[in-house]
Design a protein around this motif. Structure first.
Motif, PDB file in Angstrom:
ATOM      1  N   GLY A  19       0.823  -1.207   0.000  1.00 56.30           N
ATOM      2  CA  GLY A  19       0.000   0.000   0.000  1.00 56.30           C
ATOM      3  C   GLY A  19       0.861   1.262   0.000  1.00 56.30           C
ATOM      4  O   GLY A  19       2.094   1.231   0.126  1.00 56.30           O
ATOM      5  N   ILE A  20       0.178   2.386  -0.153  1.00 53.86           N
ATOM      6  CA  ILE A  20       0.885   3.660  -0.213  1.00 53.86           C
ATOM      7  C   ILE A  20       1.575   3.939   1.113  1.00 53.86           C
ATOM      8  O   ILE A  20       1.072   3.571   2.191  1.00 53.86           O
ATOM      9  N   ASN A  21       2.708   4.579   1.045  1.00 53.45           N
ATOM     10  CA  ASN A  21       3.478   4.889   2.241  1.00 53.45           C
ATOM     11  C   ASN A  21       3.833   6.380   2.263  1.00 53.45           C
ATOM     12  O   ASN A  21       3.527   7.137   1.335  1.00 53.45           O
ATOM     13  N   PHE A  22       4.485   6.777   3.343  1.00 55.17           N
ATOM     14  CA  PHE A  22       4.827   8.185   3.516  1.00 55.17           C
ATOM     15  C   PHE A  22       5.742   8.696   2.412  1.00 55.17           C
ATOM     16  O   PHE A  22       5.623   9.830   1.949  1.00 55.17           O
ATOM     17  N   THR A  23       6.655   7.818   1.949  1.00 51.95           N
ATOM     18  CA  THR A  23       7.601   8.233   0.921  1.00 51.95           C
ATOM     19  C   THR A  23       6.891   8.593  -0.376  1.00 51.95           C
ATOM     20  O   THR A  23       7.180   9.618  -1.007  1.00 51.95           O
ATOM     21  N   LEU A  24       5.922   7.758  -0.793  1.00 53.59           N
ATOM     22  CA  LEU A  24       5.184   8.045  -2.012  1.00 53.59           C
ATOM     23  C   LEU A  24       4.330   9.307  -1.863  1.00 53.59           C
ATOM     24  O   LEU A  24       4.197  10.104  -2.782  1.00 53.59           O
ATOM     25  N   GLY A  25       3.732   9.482  -0.679  1.00 50.95           N
ATOM     26  CA  GLY A  25       2.934  10.687  -0.434  1.00 50.95           C
ATOM     27  C   GLY A  25       3.793  11.949  -0.535  1.00 50.95           C
ATOM     28  O   GLY A  25       3.381  12.953  -1.126  1.00 50.95           O
ATOM     29  N   ALA A  26       5.006  11.880   0.009  1.00 49.15           N
ATOM     30  CA  ALA A  26       5.911  13.027  -0.070  1.00 49.15           C
ATOM     31  C   ALA A  26       6.312  13.292  -1.513  1.00 49.15           C
ATOM     32  O   ALA A  26       6.405  14.453  -1.957  1.00 49.15           O
ATOM     33  N   PRO A  63      -6.621   6.954   2.592  1.00 46.43           N
ATOM     34  CA  PRO A  63      -7.600   7.413   3.581  1.00 46.43           C
ATOM     35  C   PRO A  63      -7.925   8.890   3.386  1.00 46.43           C
ATOM     36  O   PRO A  63      -7.071   9.698   2.986  1.00 46.43           O
ATOM     37  N   THR A  64      -9.177   9.256   3.686  1.00 47.58           N
ATOM     38  CA  THR A  64      -9.656  10.619   3.447  1.00 47.58           C
ATOM     39  C   THR A  64      -8.800  11.652   4.173  1.00 47.58           C
ATOM     40  O   THR A  64      -8.462  12.718   3.618  1.00 47.58           O
ATOM     41  N   ALA A  65      -8.426  11.364   5.403  1.00 44.12           N
ATOM     42  CA  ALA A  65      -7.606  12.312   6.166  1.00 44.12           C
ATOM     43  C   ALA A  65      -6.268  12.557   5.478  1.00 44.12           C
ATOM     44  O   ALA A  65      -5.783  13.703   5.396  1.00 44.12           O
ATOM     45  N   ASN A  66      -5.691  11.470   4.959  1.00 42.73           N
ATOM     46  CA  ASN A  66      -4.405  11.615   4.264  1.00 42.73           C
ATOM     47  C   ASN A  66      -4.559  12.367   2.929  1.00 42.73           C
ATOM     48  O   ASN A  66      -3.667  13.108   2.520  1.00 42.73           O
ATOM     49  N   VAL A  67      -5.720  12.148   2.281  1.00 45.87           N
ATOM     50  CA  VAL A  67      -5.970  12.856   1.023  1.00 45.87           C
ATOM     51  C   VAL A  67      -5.970  14.369   1.254  1.00 45.87           C
ATOM     52  O   VAL A  67      -5.330  15.127   0.529  1.00 45.87           O
ATOM     53  N   TRP A  68      -6.694  14.795   2.278  1.00 44.83           N
ATOM     54  CA  TRP A  68      -6.744  16.239   2.552  1.00 44.83           C
ATOM     55  C   TRP A  68      -5.392  16.770   3.044  1.00 44.83           C
ATOM     56  O   TRP A  68      -5.059  17.940   2.837  1.00 44.83           O
ATOM     57  N   GLY A  69      -4.611  15.893   3.654  1.00 43.71           N
ATOM     58  CA  GLY A  69      -3.260  16.296   4.044  1.00 43.71           C
ATOM     59  C   GLY A  69      -2.384  16.562   2.829  1.00 43.71           C
ATOM     60  O   GLY A  69      -1.621  17.541   2.784  1.00 43.71           O
ATOM     61  N   SER A 127      -6.262  16.528  -9.900  1.00 40.44           N
ATOM     62  CA  SER A 127      -5.518  15.304 -10.244  1.00 40.44           C
ATOM     63  C   SER A 127      -5.056  14.586  -8.988  1.00 40.44           C
ATOM     64  O   SER A 127      -5.130  13.341  -8.909  1.00 40.44           O
ATOM     65  N   CYS A 128      -4.566  15.331  -8.006  1.00 41.96           N
ATOM     66  CA  CYS A 128      -4.122  14.708  -6.756  1.00 41.96           C
ATOM     67  C   CYS A 128      -5.287  14.018  -6.043  1.00 41.96           C
ATOM     68  O   CYS A 128      -5.136  12.895  -5.514  1.00 41.96           O
ATOM     69  N   LEU A 129      -6.450  14.683  -6.024  1.00 37.03           N
ATOM     70  CA  LEU A 129      -7.626  14.079  -5.381  1.00 37.03           C
ATOM     71  C   LEU A 129      -8.027  12.780  -6.081  1.00 37.03           C
ATOM     72  O   LEU A 129      -8.248  11.739  -5.431  1.00 37.03           O
ATOM     73  N   LEU A 130      -8.123  12.818  -7.389  1.00 36.63           N
ATOM     74  CA  LEU A 130      -8.551  11.641  -8.140  1.00 36.63           C
ATOM     75  C   LEU A 130      -7.541  10.508  -8.012  1.00 36.63           C
ATOM     76  O   LEU A 130      -7.926   9.328  -7.819  1.00 36.63           O
ATOM     77  N   LEU A 131      -6.264  10.811  -8.126  1.00 37.22           N
ATOM     78  CA  LEU A 131      -5.249   9.766  -8.034  1.00 37.22           C
ATOM     79  C   LEU A 131      -5.193   9.170  -6.641  1.00 37.22           C
ATOM     80  O   LEU A 131      -5.003   7.945  -6.469  1.00 37.22           O
ATOM     81  N   ALA A 132      -5.349  10.027  -5.618  1.00 37.03           N
ATOM     82  CA  ALA A 132      -5.329   9.512  -4.247  1.00 37.03           C
ATOM     83  C   ALA A 132      -6.521   8.600  -3.983  1.00 37.03           C
ATOM     84  O   ALA A 132      -6.379   7.529  -3.348  1.00 37.03           O
ATOM     85  N   HIS A 133      -7.698   8.977  -4.464  1.00 40.01           N
ATOM     86  CA  HIS A 133      -8.872   8.114  -4.292  1.00 40.01           C
ATOM     87  C   HIS A 133      -8.738   6.823  -5.083  1.00 40.01           C
ATOM     88  O   HIS A 133      -9.242   5.767  -4.669  1.00 40.01           O
ATOM     89  N   SER A 134      -8.040   6.864  -6.231  1.00 39.27           N
ATOM     90  CA  SER A 134      -7.911   5.665  -7.059  1.00 39.27           C
ATOM     91  C   SER A 134      -7.075   4.578  -6.389  1.00 39.27           C
ATOM     92  O   SER A 134      -7.197   3.397  -6.746  1.00 39.27           O
ATOM     93  N   ILE A 135      -6.224   4.964  -5.447  1.00 40.49           N
ATOM     94  CA  ILE A 135      -5.400   3.967  -4.756  1.00 40.49           C
ATOM     95  C   ILE A 135      -5.837   3.830  -3.295  1.00 40.49           C
ATOM     96  O   ILE A 135      -5.077   3.348  -2.451  1.00 40.49           O
TER      97      ILE A 135
END
Length: 411
Positions: free
Chosen positions: A109-116, A164-170, A153-161
């Motif tokens: 799953g997605i991790n902090f490194t990919l989010g950064a 979590p909603t809290a992380n998306v808004w972060g 684009s960030c919203l759609l890509l984050a939801h596609s994988i």
């Protein structure tokens, strides 16, 4: 024996318009270099994050490297040319890199490194456009459109994988902060340009005022020099009852002065600006007898016997020749007035590089350092004239030992 030498000052600096154009060029280069640095640093940070162990699925590493290199290449191409198409390419390459990042999520799953990595590419890589597009209203509208497209684009890509909603808004919040930082930096660069432009204009205005004041002072000195060499010289002879000057010479000089003053009142600028003959033959090389004929006539009717030596021609341009002849004339006039002798020698030479005039007398002499600045006859009529054409004046004299004045003018 006192020796005095004066040399002409250097030329002024560059013009205000050149300064403004140069600053505009440098400012545009600074903006482009800043935006380029932002995007390249963001691309490098994202690539390093994705290459960390277990950050992405191992099969996606070549694709991730290619996507980041593509973004870097688009950035370099864009900021070297600063075109609208290039900026669109940066946006497209950035969004492509975001798609690769989300597609390369490892099985864990997605991790902090990919989010950064997503935040850095979306907020700092694509956001680097905000640095360069803040100067115009159209640029600000373009920034708004790109910002909205990036956030969606960030919203759609984050939801596609399934982030979590809290992380998306972060992620959205961090991308917004990075965009705002780029925008603030761009606004600061634009405002600094306006401040510097105003300062350059202010300095240019002050320079123009100073230049005009200098030109006015120079014109005042030239006018004072002209009056000294013409009307005041004639009045000085009259004040001494014309002793040593025959009546015909005095009448001729007074007539020349009257004509000159009449032309000045009409706003004309006679050339040369001195008593006597008003127009010299305009050739690059003149016979000595032709150029100095009026000078010889001026002193033929006086008690001073002037002996002329030297070559038969002076190879000076018209403007330099005028100044040289008038300075030489004033030197002989100073001998007549102050040296208390009846004989003077003038030697002229032209060695192909420098035209030289030497005025010598065996009179009472003087100390050159004791000449007051207010005395026009030497400071302005001789030294200033020669300085204005790039020449030098040397004086060899001492009280009781005569005087020799050397005028040198480069060709």
């Amino acid at each position: 024996m006192a020796v005095w030498r004066e040399i002409a000052p250097s030329a002024p600096g560059s013009q205000q318009r050149e300064s403004l154009e140069y600053f505009d060029t440098q400012h545009a280069q600074l903006v482009s270099a800043t935006a380029l640095s932002f995007c390249l640093v963001a691309t490098a940070m994202s690539l390093v994050a994705m290459l960390m162990p277990d950050a992405i699925a191992s099969g996606w590493i070549p694709t991730a490297i290619f996507a980041h290199l593509l973004l870097a290449a688009a950035t370099l191409w864009t900021w070297r040319r600063r075109t609208l198409l290039g900026q669109a390419c940066v946006v497209g390459a950035g969004l492509t890199t975001l798609v690769v990042i989300t597609a390369a999520v490892p099985p864990s799953g997605i991790n902090f490194t990919l989010g950064a990595a997503m935040c850095v590419i979306a907020g700092w890589g694509i956001g680097s456009l905000a640095v360069s597009l803040t100067a115009t209203r159209g640029g600000i509208l373009a920034i708004g459109a790109v910002f909205v497209a990036t956030e969606l684009s960030c919203l759609l890509l984050a939801h596609s994988i399934d982030v979590p909603t809290a992380n998306v808004w972060g992620i959205v919040g961090l991308v917004t902060v990075l965009w705002l930082l780029c925008l603030v930096f761009g606004v600061w660069l634009v405002s600094s340009r306006a401040r510097v432009m105003r300062r350059i204009v202010s300095i240019g205005r002050a320079h123009n005022l100073e230049r005009r004041a200098s030109e006015t002072e120079a014109a005042r000195l030239r006018d004072a020099r002209l009056l000294h060499d013409t009307a005041l010289a004639t009045l000085s002879i009259l004040a001494h009852s014309g002793v040593g000057v025959d009546a015909e010479t005095l009448r001729a000089q007074a007539a020349s002065d009257r004509e000159l003053l009449a032309r000045l009142r009409r706003g004309e600028s006679p050339s040369p600006r001195a008593s006597g003959q008003y127009t010299l033959t305009n050739t690059a090389e003149l016979q000595l007898g032709e150029t100095l004929e009026s000078v010889k006539k001026r002193f033929n009717g006086t008690e001073l016997d002037v002996t002329w030596h030297g070559s038969g021609q002076l190879g000076l341009a018209h403007a330099k020749l005028d100044a040289f002849i008038h300075a030489l004339t004033e030197c002989v006039e100073n001998v007549r007035r102050h040296a208390k002798v009846t004989e003077a020698h003038v030697t002229l030479s032209d060695d192909g590089t420098i035209v030289r005039g030497v005025v010598t007398d065996a009179g009472v002499g003087f100390d050159p350092s004791q000449i007051p600045d207010r005395h026009m006859g030497f400071r302005q009529s001789v030294v200033a004239r020669i300085e204005e054409i790039g020449g030098t004046v040397r004086v060899f004299s001492s009280p009781g030992a005569g005087a020799t004045v050397v005028l040198e003018v480069p060709k």
